[in-house]
Design a protein around this motif. Structure first.
Motif, short mmCIF file in Angstrom:
data_model
loop_
_atom_site.label_atom_id
_atom_site.label_comp_id
_atom_site.label_asym_id
_atom_site.label_seq_id
_atom_site.Cartn_x
_atom_site.Cartn_y
_atom_site.Cartn_z
N PHE A 105 26.14 -13.73 -25.03
CA PHE A 105 27.20 -13.08 -24.27
C PHE A 105 27.59 -11.73 -24.88
N GLY A 106 26.55 -10.99 -25.29
CA GLY A 106 26.77 -9.65 -25.83
C GLY A 106 27.13 -9.62 -27.30
N GLU A 107 27.25 -10.77 -27.91
CA GLU A 107 27.54 -10.85 -29.35
C GLU A 107 26.23 -11.14 -30.10
N TYR A 108 26.06 -10.50 -31.25
CA TYR A 108 24.89 -10.74 -32.09
C TYR A 108 25.33 -11.58 -33.28
N ILE A 109 24.83 -12.81 -33.33
CA ILE A 109 25.30 -13.79 -34.31
C ILE A 109 24.23 -13.98 -35.37
N SER A 110 24.54 -13.56 -36.57
CA SER A 110 23.62 -13.74 -37.69
C SER A 110 23.70 -15.17 -38.22
N ASP A 111 22.55 -15.75 -38.51
CA ASP A 111 22.50 -17.12 -39.04
C ASP A 111 21.50 -17.16 -40.19
N PRO A 112 21.84 -16.55 -41.33
CA PRO A 112 20.85 -16.38 -42.41
C PRO A 112 20.46 -17.68 -43.11
N TYR A 113 21.21 -18.76 -42.86
CA TYR A 113 20.90 -20.03 -43.53
C TYR A 113 20.39 -21.07 -42.54
N ARG A 114 19.79 -20.61 -41.44
CA ARG A 114 19.28 -21.51 -40.41
C ARG A 114 18.30 -22.53 -41.01
N TRP A 115 17.53 -22.14 -42.01
CA TRP A 115 16.52 -23.02 -42.59
C TRP A 115 17.14 -24.26 -43.23
N LEU A 116 18.43 -24.20 -43.58
CA LEU A 116 19.09 -25.36 -44.19
C LEU A 116 19.42 -26.45 -43.16
N GLU A 117 19.16 -26.18 -41.88
CA GLU A 117 19.31 -27.23 -40.87
C GLU A 117 18.18 -28.25 -40.94
N ASN B 140 27.00 -22.72 -24.64
CA ASN B 140 26.29 -21.85 -23.70
C ASN B 140 27.16 -21.44 -22.50
N LYS B 141 28.47 -21.73 -22.55
CA LYS B 141 29.41 -21.25 -21.55
C LYS B 141 30.33 -20.23 -22.22
N GLU B 142 30.48 -19.07 -21.61
CA GLU B 142 31.11 -17.95 -22.32
C GLU B 142 32.53 -18.24 -22.77
N GLN B 143 33.34 -18.83 -21.92
CA GLN B 143 34.73 -19.09 -22.33
C GLN B 143 34.76 -20.02 -23.53
N ASP B 144 33.97 -21.08 -23.49
CA ASP B 144 33.92 -22.01 -24.61
C ASP B 144 33.36 -21.33 -25.86
N ASP C 36 20.98 -14.39 -33.26
CA ASP C 36 21.02 -14.84 -31.87
C ASP C 36 21.95 -13.94 -31.07
N GLU C 37 21.55 -13.64 -29.85
CA GLU C 37 22.41 -12.88 -28.94
C GLU C 37 23.01 -13.84 -27.93
N MET D 106 30.68 -27.73 -38.94
CA MET D 106 30.99 -26.40 -39.46
C MET D 106 30.39 -25.25 -38.66
N ASP D 107 29.33 -25.51 -37.91
CA ASP D 107 28.72 -24.47 -37.07
C ASP D 107 29.00 -24.83 -35.62
N MET D 108 30.01 -24.20 -35.03
CA MET D 108 30.45 -24.55 -33.69
C MET D 108 29.55 -24.00 -32.60
N LEU D 109 28.56 -23.19 -32.97
CA LEU D 109 27.67 -22.62 -31.96
C LEU D 109 26.37 -23.41 -31.82
N ARG D 110 26.14 -24.41 -32.71
CA ARG D 110 24.89 -25.16 -32.67
C ARG D 110 25.09 -26.67 -32.81
N PHE D 111 26.33 -27.14 -32.78
CA PHE D 111 26.59 -28.56 -33.00
C PHE D 111 25.93 -29.45 -31.96
N ASP D 112 25.76 -28.94 -30.75
CA ASP D 112 25.27 -29.76 -29.64
C ASP D 112 23.76 -29.90 -29.62
N ARG D 113 23.07 -29.39 -30.64
CA ARG D 113 21.61 -29.41 -30.66
C ARG D 113 21.04 -30.57 -31.48
N PHE D 114 21.90 -31.36 -32.11
CA PHE D 114 21.42 -32.38 -33.04
C PHE D 114 22.05 -33.74 -32.72
#
Length: 714
Positions: free
Chosen positions: A46-58, A615-619, A43-44, A593-601
């Protein structure tokens, strides 16, 4: 010693480590973990490329066979390792003995009948009893023991009608947050045909004359999405007795604000329904009123804006009483007159240095529960706000479950501490509290010492911490120590009795509980000091607690274990990443444990008040800096770690723990065991049967004991 700076502590630890390292250090044969597949997900943001190789375990373990196979393989490795640990059976036996007491709940009086819960030793779930009169003979009204073969179906809330003839109650299955509501005839014990599904985050409120009750629910989720999809469009409904749920009336909803939750309450004189609306977890509410006898139950807004904490105490006629933090960060008591054209709030009890934790009105007395350095104090006022003194309590501990009414001269509250299970007290305005029900204890509480220390965090803030161990125990060379923490959501971590903790203590370990920032122990400032961009303070507070325990010689070298649940599981994961050298072992339970996707569930979206918005850059940048899943470092030796979660956790979905464990096992993180224990038909914690609790914690504490050198009886 309390004024030592962190630099001095670090120097002290470096000096003593070589001499004491030989005291205890388990050499482990590295485990062979199941191979976990990876997927190419990046996932991209704010200019960062975030690898999430275990996404399927969600994916939901009940819906995805591949995730189910992964769970089975992980549990096989965990079970095989746990089988090798000494003392596990001894711990289980100790816990069984320590659970052998009456776990009591506050009574509720209705129509001269007294309703209360009690769970005795050996019972998996609490039983609901009723008495005709305070001293009448009790009879079991609801016993969940026969509801399921595995004991994982629980009574999860109840409310008698005003005359005590009917009882609405909630059923929780497999630890889920979803509730099924039913109605029981108190006299005959017959369960009526009324059934309400998809209730969640709800109270039960009987309307006058027993014609129906109010409850809160979400829309029925899509097929297969009950344990994953976001919870939106919460609403308050009125269920009329004897009718189908399809005919229930929607009393209050905010379709233009689907993120809001709404929970109803009722004044004891049954004149006003008070609906509290929230957008998250930050104790900022709106208050909406419904006059009970008004046609069509029209609503009226009392408080708008989601700016402050408002907690209804009770009401008489048009006068309502609230606890609030408006213009009072440590809270105060106010009242308002609804007959005025523009009701205003008048101060009744001003803010003080202590934090208001709750309040009840009993007849013509206001009883306010305060927190003083994370310990409870009860103060009494008249209804004009004049102070009348304090009530005697058994010692340092936690007061809870305040229940009183302006219509009665009788109220109740509970008290517990680390060495004392719950005792129920009865309060009448004319006298000191008396014991209404007390458990027969499985041990002598006077043999257990409870003390409080204060230590300095990284920025110099003084943090309180409780220490619990056997009285007279020789700590001259330290002892294996379990450090517990939470630090979030304005939740105060107060003295409480847990048989699993007591089993650790009776085995010779020290138990420590640190009151970290992010909690509510010192009011709004304390909470704000540990959330959003200040979240790192929570981790610093916990790390400083560990350094203090080692420097003061309370814990033995290589003998410090840490534990946290939910937000506390996040805490354990974060500090393991930041200071793997400090801790010997850890237990991260149902953690975020995943602070970038906690709000999706499910309920995760509520937590943005504490964590911020990914989805806010400072946060986002704050979250990425401490997210446990994203900050595991390759080539670093990590402490021994056991992660625990459950397949039916629809609060913090188990994918958090699955992904975190998979990454920890895949990277080079040392030879110590990094395993996950995944419970079946269990959720975030509530409703878990006693036998599953004993099995779980004898496994986990045997793991921590083995890692820290705590010797358990064989």
């Amino acid at each position: 010693m309390r004024s030592l700076t962190i630099l001095t502590l670090a120097i002290g630890l470096a000096a003593i480590a070589p001499a004491q390292a030989a005291e205890h250090e388990n050499k482990e044969t590295p485990l062979t973990y199941p191979e976990t597949k990876t997927v190419d997900v990046v996932d991209e943001q704010f200019g960062e490329y975030i690898s999430d190789p275990y996404r399927w375990l969600e994916n939901d373990v009940r819906e995805d066979a591949e995730v189910a196979d992964w769970v089975k393989a992980q549990n096989a490795v965990t079970d095989a390792y746990l089988e090798t640990l000494p003392g596990r059976d001894a711990l289980a036996q100790s816990m069984e003995e320590l659970f052998d007491y009456d776990d009591l709940g506050n009574p509720v009086e209705a129509g001269g009948k007294y309703f209360y819960e009690r769970k005795s030793g050996g019972q998996n779930q609490a039983v609901l009893y009723v008495r005709d009169g305070a001293e009448g003979e009790e009879r079991a009204l609801i016993d969940p023991a026969g509801w399921s073969d595995d004991g994982a179906t629980a009574l999860a809330g109840w409310k008698p009608s005003g005359d005590g003839s009917l009882l609405a109650y909630a059923v929780q299955d497999g630890g889920s947050d979803w509730r099924t509501l039913k109605v029981l005839d108190v006299k005959t014990g017959e369960v009526r045909a009324d059934t309400v599904e998809w209730a969640k985050f709800t109270d039960l409120v009987w309307m006058p004359q027993n014609f129906g009750f109010l409850y809160s629910r979400f829309p029925e989720p899509e097929e297969g999405e009950a344990f994953q999809s976001l919870n939106e469009n919460h609403a308050v409904y009125l269920h009329l007795i004897g009718t189908d749920q399809e005919k229930d009336t929607k009393v209050y909803a905010t379709p233009d604000q689907p993120e809001l939750n709404h929970v109803a309450d009722l004044t004891s004189d049954k004149e006003w329904v008070v609906i509290t609306s929230s957008s998250g977890t930050d104790d900022r509410y709106e208050i909406t009123l419904v006059k009970v006898d008004a046609p069509k139950l029209e609503t009226r807004k009392l408080v708008s804006g989601f700016e402050n904490d408002w907690r209804l105490i009770d009401g008489a006629g048009d006068t309502l009483y609230f606890v609030t933090n408006k213009d009072a960060p440590r809270l105060r008591v106010v009242k308002t007159d609804l007959s005025a054209d523009q009701p205003e709030f008048t101060e009744l009890v001003a803010e003080s240095d202590a934090v208001v934790d709750g309040a009840m009105i009993v007849g013509n007395r206001l009883v306010v529960s305060y927190l003083v350095d994370a310990k409870s104090q009860l103060s009494v006022f008249d209804l004009d706000g004049e102070a009348l003194g304090t009530l005697d309590l058994p010692g340092p501990g936690q007061v809870g479950s305040l229940s009183g009414s302006m219509k009665s001269d009788e109220g109740f509250f509970t008290f517990q501490s680390f060495n004392r299970p719950t005792t129920v007290f009865r309060y009448e305005p004319s006298s000191e509290p008396t014991v209404w029900a007390a458990p027969s204890l499985p041990f002598d509480p006077d043999t257990v010492e409870v003390s409080q220390r204060f230590y300095e965090s990284k920025d110099g803030t003084k943090i309180p911490m409780f220490l619990v161990h056997m009285k007279g125990q020789d700590l001259s060379e330290g002892a294996p120590t379990m450090l517990y923490g939470y630090g979030g959501f304005n939740i105060s971590v107060l003295p409480q009795y847990k048989p699993a903790w007591m089993a650790w203590i009776k085995a010779g370990g020290v138990f420590a509980s640190a009151n970290l920032r992010g909690g509510g122990e010192y009011g709004k400032e304390w909470h704000d000091g540990g959330r959003l961009q200040n979240k790192q303070n929570v981790f610093d507070d916990f790390i400083a607690a560990g350094e203090y325990l080692l420097t003061m010689g309370i814990t033995s070298q290589n003998g410090l274990a840490i534990e946290g649940r939910s937000n506390g599981g996040l805490l354990v994961g974060a500090v393991m990443n930041q200071r793997p050298d400090l801790f010997t072992a850890g237990h991260a339970a149902v953690g975020v444990m995943d602070m970038l996707r906690f709000d999706r569930f499910t309920a995760g979206r509520y937590w943005v008040d504490d964590y911020g918005y990914p989805n806010k850059e400072q946060d986002f940048r704050t979250q990425l800096a401490y997210s446990p899943y994203h900050n595991i470092e390759d080539g670093i030796d990590y402490p021994a770690l056991i992660v625990s979660t459950a397949d039916t956790d629809d609060r913090v979905v188990p994918g958090h723990s699955f992904k975190y464990t998979a990454r920890l096992q895949a990277l080079d993180t040392g030879d110590k065991p990094h395993i996950i224990r995944i419970e079946t038909r269990a959720g975030h914690g509530s409703g878990k049967p006693t036998d599953k609790v004993i099995e779980e914690y004898s496994d986990i504490y045997a793991f921590l004991a083995h890692a820290t050198g705590l010797e358990l009886d064989q």
